[in-house]
Design an enzyme around this catalytic site. Sequence first.
Site, PDB file in Angstrom:
ATOM      1  CB  CYS A  35       4.555  -6.248   6.306  1.00  0.00           C
ATOM      2  SG  CYS A  35       3.645  -6.754   4.849  1.00  0.00           S
ATOM      3  CB  CYS A 104      -2.543  -3.679   3.019  1.00  0.00           C
ATOM      4  SG  CYS A 104      -1.553  -3.092   4.406  1.00  0.00           S
TER       5      CYS A 104
HETATM    6 FE1  FES Z   1       1.833  -5.598   4.917  1.00  0.00          FE
HETATM    7 FE2  FES Z   1      -0.626  -5.029   5.538  1.00  0.00          FE
HETATM    8  S1  FES Z   1       1.125  -4.666   6.751  1.00  0.00           S
HETATM    9  S2  FES Z   1       0.068  -6.180   3.843  1.00  0.00           S
END
Ligand code: FES
Length: 126
Positions: A35, A104
């Site tokens: 991400c 996360c």
């Molecule tokens: Fe990767 Fe939240 S989407 S840390």
Amino acid sequence: MALYSEKVMDHFRNPRNVGVLEDANGVGTVGNAKCGDIMKMYLKIENDIVEDVKFETFGCGSAIASSSMATELIKGKPVEEARKLTNQAVAEALDGLPDYKMHCSVLAQEAIEAALKDYEENGKDK
Ligand code: FES
């Protein structure tokens, strides 16, 4: 049903312990390659107690809420306890995260681990 708990929204909107700790003696930065989110943790440890902690997160709302909650969970606690903090404990304290947002909370656990490692290796005599 709401996707995010009220606690997640609260810690996202009003994150606790945001910023830089100038006199930190343990600093750790981690990222998630998928991400692209990045989290940096600053610890000020004295007499084996996490006296202060701050974070900077360049990331999604769940990452901000997770780092905020993680700092609250270890602030004022013995280093031993901070070491044992799991991402599950962070997610539970937030009243849960959606499955695909669990990574996360992993980032928060890893950031604290990295900061503790830095403290062990470099920070003890600072
Ligand atoms: Fe990767 Fe939240 S989407 S840390």
